[in-house]
Design a protein around this motif. Structure first.
Motif, PDB file in Angstrom:
ATOM      1  N   ASP A 101     -19.866  22.080 -51.534  1.00  0.00           N
ATOM      2  CA  ASP A 101     -18.592  21.377 -51.417  1.00  0.00           C
ATOM      3  C   ASP A 101     -18.617  20.128 -52.307  1.00  0.00           C
ATOM      4  OD1 ASP A 101     -16.226  20.146 -50.732  1.00  0.00           O
ATOM      5  OD2 ASP A 101     -16.659  20.051 -48.577  1.00  0.00           O
ATOM      6  N   SER A 104     -16.159  17.004 -51.245  1.00  0.00           N
ATOM      7  CA  SER A 104     -16.528  16.140 -50.117  1.00  0.00           C
ATOM      8  C   SER A 104     -17.920  15.523 -50.248  1.00  0.00           C
ATOM      9  CB  SER A 104     -16.477  16.934 -48.808  1.00  0.00           C
ATOM     10  OG  SER A 104     -15.184  17.428 -48.574  1.00  0.00           O
ATOM     11  N   HIS A 105     -18.784  16.127 -51.075  1.00  0.00           N
ATOM     12  CA  HIS A 105     -20.169  15.653 -51.185  1.00  0.00           C
ATOM     13  C   HIS A 105     -20.519  15.247 -52.616  1.00  0.00           C
ATOM     14  CE1 HIS A 105     -21.106  16.786 -47.073  1.00  0.00           C
ATOM     15  NE2 HIS A 105     -20.412  17.881 -47.281  1.00  0.00           N
TER      16      HIS A 105
END
Length: 175
Positions: A101, A104-105
């Motif tokens: 991801d 988000s990361h």
């Protein structure tokens, strides 16, 4: 258009999150690139401006008497605080989360993935428009190649890190 996407060979310093850090190819990296391009020729060569791509693209251009253009938009994704670090020093869990991801990361201070996609595709679409009946080689980085492949295969950019792009790998697309 016949399109070949060629990732640079192994740079000096080995496997790290290099991003837009500007390292030259190692001796092994040069040999990987020579092997990957042996017996092939193109009408047009496009390259990242970073040394690990541009030096080889210019070498090919001179040897094949083929026009080569450097595209600043083909620089690798900026990895922020991860640049210059190995997976071991970052931590496997953080790297795995990023690959699963990347929105988000994202690494701290890293380039936004959508901005990266937009800059890569702006230059790629220009090449696509102006070189329709030619064989084109793009010498670039794993991230740049993943963006172009995602676009060509109509895959979501958020999944680009599920594609493996090894050093000196070459793929051909008929567009």
């Amino acid at each position: 258009m016949k399109l070949d996407l060629l990732r640079h060979g192994m740079p000096i310093g080995g496997r790290i999150y290099r991003g837009n850090q500007d390292d030259s190819l190692s001796k092994k990296g040069w040999q990987q690139m020579l092997d990957a391009s042996q017996g092939k020729s193109w009408d047009y060569i496009a390259s990242s401006p970073l040394m690990r791509c541009a030096e080889f693209a210019k070498y090919l251009s001179n040897n094949q008497s083929t026009h080569c253009k450097i595209f600043n938009n083909f620089k690798e994704l900026g990895f922020g605080d991860w640049q210059g670090k190995s997976t071991d020093s970052i931590g496997q869990t953080l790297v795995d989360n990023f690959k699963l991801d990347p929105i988000s990361h994202r690494p701290p201070n890293a380039e936004n993935l959508y901005d990266f996609q937009a800059r890569v595709l702006s230059s790629f679409k220009d090449i696509e428009l102006h070189h329709t009946n030619e064989s084109v080689l793009i010498v670039a980085h794993a991230g740049v190649i993943r963006v172009i492949k995602s676009y060509l295969l109509n895959l979501p950019i958020e999944k680009m890190f599920t594609m493996e792009v090894i050093c000196a790998s070459s793929e051909r697309f008929d567009l």
